[in-house]
Write a protein that holds these residues in place. Structure first.
Motif, PDB file in Angstrom:
ATOM      1  N   THR A  26       0.834  -1.203   0.000  1.00  0.00           N
ATOM      2  CA  THR A  26       0.000   0.000   0.000  1.00  0.00           C
ATOM      3  C   THR A  26       0.866   1.250   0.000  1.00  0.00           C
ATOM      4  OG1 THR A  26      -1.733  -1.153   1.219  1.00  0.00           O
ATOM      5  CG2 THR A  26      -1.809   1.251   1.232  1.00  0.00           C
ATOM      6  N   ILE A  27       1.907   1.267   0.831  1.00  0.00           N
ATOM      7  CA  ILE A  27       2.814   2.419   0.897  1.00  0.00           C
ATOM      8  C   ILE A  27       3.493   2.624  -0.442  1.00  0.00           C
ATOM      9  CG2 ILE A  27       4.881   3.339   1.997  1.00  0.00           C
ATOM     10  CD1 ILE A  27       4.092   1.785   4.511  1.00  0.00           C
ATOM     11  N   HIS A  28       3.964   1.543  -1.025  1.00  0.00           N
ATOM     12  CA  HIS A  28       4.639   1.634  -2.316  1.00  0.00           C
ATOM     13  C   HIS A  28       3.667   2.106  -3.395  1.00  0.00           C
ATOM     14  CE1 HIS A  28       7.549   0.742  -5.412  1.00  0.00           C
ATOM     15  NE2 HIS A  28       6.658  -0.017  -6.043  1.00  0.00           N
ATOM     16  N   GLU A  29       2.451   1.621  -3.351  1.00  0.00           N
ATOM     17  CA  GLU A  29       1.440   2.008  -4.341  1.00  0.00           C
ATOM     18  C   GLU A  29       1.128   3.495  -4.256  1.00  0.00           C
ATOM     19  OE1 GLU A  29      -3.127   1.243  -4.158  1.00  0.00           O
ATOM     20  OE2 GLU A  29      -2.213  -0.531  -5.101  1.00  0.00           O
ATOM     21  N   ILE A  30       1.003   4.012  -3.024  1.00  0.00           N
ATOM     22  CA  ILE A  30       0.714   5.433  -2.845  1.00  0.00           C
ATOM     23  C   ILE A  30       1.862   6.290  -3.370  1.00  0.00           C
ATOM     24  CG2 ILE A  30       0.386   7.253  -1.118  1.00  0.00           C
ATOM     25  CD1 ILE A  30      -1.209   5.259   0.529  1.00  0.00           C
ATOM     26  N   GLU A  31       3.080   5.875  -3.082  1.00  0.00           N
ATOM     27  CA  GLU A  31       4.231   6.656  -3.542  1.00  0.00           C
ATOM     28  C   GLU A  31       4.315   6.674  -5.057  1.00  0.00           C
ATOM     29  OE1 GLU A  31       6.251   8.789  -1.875  1.00  0.00           O
ATOM     30  OE2 GLU A  31       4.647   8.336  -0.454  1.00  0.00           O
ATOM     31  N   GLU A  32       3.972   5.564  -5.697  1.00  0.00           N
ATOM     32  CA  GLU A  32       3.950   5.549  -7.156  1.00  0.00           C
ATOM     33  C   GLU A  32       2.887   6.505  -7.683  1.00  0.00           C
ATOM     34  OE1 GLU A  32       3.472   1.528  -8.460  1.00  0.00           O
ATOM     35  OE2 GLU A  32       5.638   1.169  -8.505  1.00  0.00           O
ATOM     36  N   LEU A  33       1.735   6.515  -7.028  1.00  0.00           N
ATOM     37  CA  LEU A  33       0.679   7.440  -7.437  1.00  0.00           C
ATOM     38  C   LEU A  33       1.101   8.893  -7.217  1.00  0.00           C
ATOM     39  CD1 LEU A  33      -2.503   5.632  -6.022  1.00  0.00           C
ATOM     40  CD2 LEU A  33      -1.872   5.898  -8.436  1.00  0.00           C
ATOM     41  N   CYS A  34       1.800   9.160  -6.119  1.00  0.00           N
ATOM     42  CA  CYS A  34       2.276  10.518  -5.834  1.00  0.00           C
ATOM     43  C   CYS A  34       3.234  11.006  -6.908  1.00  0.00           C
ATOM     44  CB  CYS A  34       2.947  10.577  -4.463  1.00  0.00           C
ATOM     45  SG  CYS A  34       1.809  10.353  -3.068  1.00  0.00           S
ATOM     46  N   LEU A  35       4.095  10.115  -7.358  1.00  0.00           N
ATOM     47  CA  LEU A  35       5.068  10.481  -8.386  1.00  0.00           C
ATOM     48  C   LEU A  35       4.421  10.652  -9.752  1.00  0.00           C
ATOM     49  CD1 LEU A  35       8.040   8.141  -7.388  1.00  0.00           C
ATOM     50  CD2 LEU A  35       7.885  10.613  -7.048  1.00  0.00           C
ATOM     51  N   ALA A  36       3.381   9.871 -10.011  1.00  0.00           N
ATOM     52  CA  ALA A  36       2.757   9.883 -11.338  1.00  0.00           C
ATOM     53  C   ALA A  36       1.587  10.856 -11.446  1.00  0.00           C
ATOM     54  CB  ALA A  36       2.280   8.479 -11.691  1.00  0.00           C
ATOM     55  N   ALA A  37       1.163  11.448 -10.330  1.00  0.00           N
ATOM     56  CA  ALA A  37      -0.030  12.314 -10.339  1.00  0.00           C
ATOM     57  C   ALA A  37       0.185  13.531 -11.228  1.00  0.00           C
ATOM     58  CB  ALA A  37      -0.356  12.756  -8.920  1.00  0.00           C
ATOM     59  N   ASN A  38      -0.872  13.928 -11.909  1.00  0.00           N
ATOM     60  CA  ASN A  38      -0.837  15.134 -12.733  1.00  0.00           C
ATOM     61  C   ASN A  38      -0.932  16.376 -11.848  1.00  0.00           C
ATOM     62  OD1 ASN A  38      -0.876  13.769 -15.319  1.00  0.00           O
ATOM     63  ND2 ASN A  38      -3.014  13.273 -14.898  1.00  0.00           N
ATOM     64  N   ASP A  39      -0.375  17.470 -12.321  1.00  0.00           N
ATOM     65  CA  ASP A  39      -0.509  18.744 -11.615  1.00  0.00           C
ATOM     66  C   ASP A  39      -1.872  19.343 -11.924  1.00  0.00           C
ATOM     67  OD1 ASP A  39       2.051  18.398 -10.749  1.00  0.00           O
ATOM     68  OD2 ASP A  39       2.948  19.689 -12.278  1.00  0.00           O
ATOM     69  N   ILE A  40      -2.580  19.766 -10.904  1.00  0.00           N
ATOM     70  CA  ILE A  40      -3.882  20.377 -11.123  1.00  0.00           C
ATOM     71  C   ILE A  40      -3.691  21.731 -11.809  1.00  0.00           C
ATOM     72  CG2 ILE A  40      -4.028  21.590  -8.898  1.00  0.00           C
ATOM     73  CD1 ILE A  40      -7.014  20.689  -8.846  1.00  0.00           C
ATOM     74  N   PRO A  41      -4.435  22.028 -12.860  1.00  0.00           N
ATOM     75  CA  PRO A  41      -4.213  23.286 -13.597  1.00  0.00           C
ATOM     76  C   PRO A  41      -4.709  24.507 -12.827  1.00  0.00           C
ATOM     77  CG  PRO A  41      -6.075  22.090 -14.528  1.00  0.00           C
ATOM     78  CD  PRO A  41      -5.462  21.177 -13.500  1.00  0.00           C
ATOM     79  N   SER A  42      -4.066  25.641 -13.089  1.00  0.00           N
ATOM     80  CA  SER A  42      -4.474  26.947 -12.515  1.00  0.00           C
ATOM     81  C   SER A  42      -4.588  26.904 -10.999  1.00  0.00           C
ATOM     82  CB  SER A  42      -5.803  27.404 -13.121  1.00  0.00           C
ATOM     83  OG  SER A  42      -5.742  27.460 -14.522  1.00  0.00           O
ATOM     84  N   ALA A  43      -3.578  26.335 -10.336  1.00  0.00           N
ATOM     85  CA  ALA A  43      -3.635  26.172  -8.883  1.00  0.00           C
ATOM     86  C   ALA A  43      -3.779  27.504  -8.162  1.00  0.00           C
ATOM     87  CB  ALA A  43      -2.388  25.440  -8.397  1.00  0.00           C
ATOM     88  N   GLU A  44      -3.078  28.554  -8.637  1.00  0.00           N
ATOM     89  CA  GLU A  44      -3.114  29.836  -7.929  1.00  0.00           C
ATOM     90  C   GLU A  44      -4.504  30.465  -7.950  1.00  0.00           C
ATOM     91  OE1 GLU A  44      -2.445  30.591 -12.179  1.00  0.00           O
ATOM     92  OE2 GLU A  44      -1.554  29.223 -10.714  1.00  0.00           O
ATOM     93  N   LYS A  45      -5.307  30.167  -8.981  1.00  0.00           N
ATOM     94  CA  LYS A  45      -6.660  30.734  -9.060  1.00  0.00           C
ATOM     95  C   LYS A  45      -7.656  29.963  -8.204  1.00  0.00           C
ATOM     96  CE  LYS A  45      -6.027  32.326 -13.833  1.00  0.00           C
ATOM     97  NZ  LYS A  45      -6.565  32.248 -15.222  1.00  0.00           N
ATOM     98  N   ARG A  46      -7.279  28.789  -7.743  1.00  0.00           N
ATOM     99  CA  ARG A  46      -8.183  27.930  -6.980  1.00  0.00           C
ATOM    100  C   ARG A  46      -8.125  28.183  -5.471  1.00  0.00           C
ATOM    101  NH1 ARG A  46      -9.727  23.236  -9.958  1.00  0.00           N
ATOM    102  NH2 ARG A  46      -8.800  23.176 -12.024  1.00  0.00           N
ATOM    103  N   VAL A  47      -7.186  28.988  -5.029  1.00  0.00           N
ATOM    104  CA  VAL A  47      -7.024  29.224  -3.595  1.00  0.00           C
ATOM    105  C   VAL A  47      -8.244  29.989  -3.067  1.00  0.00           C
ATOM    106  CG1 VAL A  47      -5.596  30.296  -1.812  1.00  0.00           C
ATOM    107  CG2 VAL A  47      -4.532  29.231  -3.820  1.00  0.00           C
TER     108      VAL A  47
END
Length: 251
Positions: A26-47
């Motif tokens: 589970t730990i390894h799976e989460i870390e793989e997902l963390c590395l492969a996750a896409n960046d959410i677009p327009s992060a500064e406008k979402r605050v």
């Protein structure tokens, strides 16, 4: 078991398990997902609390592809005040301390009558990723809030960090240009001063052999060189009245 497929079933504990209780898979799976996750677009406008400028485009998650997203050192917002879009979605539940956790998100202004469930996961560096689905219309978007006061470079989205470095680099370029311009102006001023000083020195050296009459001529006459030509003749020294008369003729 006596046959296949037969397995033992599990259920989640009442409280979020600590990392030591999680399986290595589970730990390894989460870390793989963390590395492969896409960046959410327009992060500064979402605050939460962000006010868009006139003519600025609103974030819209109608076009968001289903999948795991990194939120750039932020987390889904727990505030209902909205962000830089028209229809804001906020988080109702707490985030998991370790591993995975289901989180309810609600449309702001509906008292959570319109809601959906998403999955969140905590990465080893303390950041979070979210399994997000697209919205039903535009402009609707997930809102964010800071998760830590000073996010590390690894927590930031690539675009966010690149923009910060580009801004810093641009500021350094502006300072460099200003320094170069100031240096050039100083050099020009120094050259002009040296040229003028050299010219004055040369004129004084030219007048010096002809005595005080030429110096007086420089004081009273407009065309000093013409008057000094007259003085070069071996004539008696001019009196003050002569100088005045000669000056009147030149003028």
């Amino acid at each position: 078991m006596d046959a296949c497929p037969e397995v033992y079933c599990l259920e989640p504990p009442a409280e979020t398990p600590s990392e030591s209780l999680l399986c290595n898979d589970t730990i390894h799976e989460i870390e793989e997902l963390c590395l492969a996750a896409n960046d959410i677009p327009s992060a500064e406008k979402r605050v939460s609390g962000y006010k868009p400028n006139v003519g600025e485009t609103f974030p819209c998650d109608y076009y968001l592809r289903p999948g795991w997203y990194s939120t750039c050192g932020y987390v889904l917002s727990s505030q209902t005040e909205g962000c830089g879009t028209v229809f804001s979605w906020y988080r109702k539940d707490d985030l998991p301390v370790k591993g995975y956790g289901e989180v309810t998100v609600c449309l702001s202004g509906t008292s959570c009558a319109e809601n959906k469930t998403i999955t969140a996961a905590r990465c080893q560096d303390g950041s979070y990723i979210f399994e997000l689905s697209p919205m039903d219309a535009c402009p609707e978007a997930y809102c964010l809030e800071p998760t830590v006061e000073n996010p590390t470079e690894n927590m930031l989205c690539k675009d966010t960090f690149r923009d910060a470095k580009a801004s810093s680099h641009s500021q350094r370029n502006v300072v460099s240009v200003v320094v170069v311009i100031v240096a050039c102006v100083l050099i020009v001023i120094i050259v002009i001063v040296l040229v003028c000083r050299k010219k004055v020195t040369r004129n004084l050296q030219t007048l010096e052999p002809y005595g005080t009459n030429c110096v007086k001529a420089k004081k009273y006459a407009v065309n000093t060189e013409e008057y000094c030509e007259d003085i070069r003749n071996p004539l008696p020294p001019y009196t003050e009245s002569h100088l005045t008369s000669k000056t009147d003729k030149i003028l």
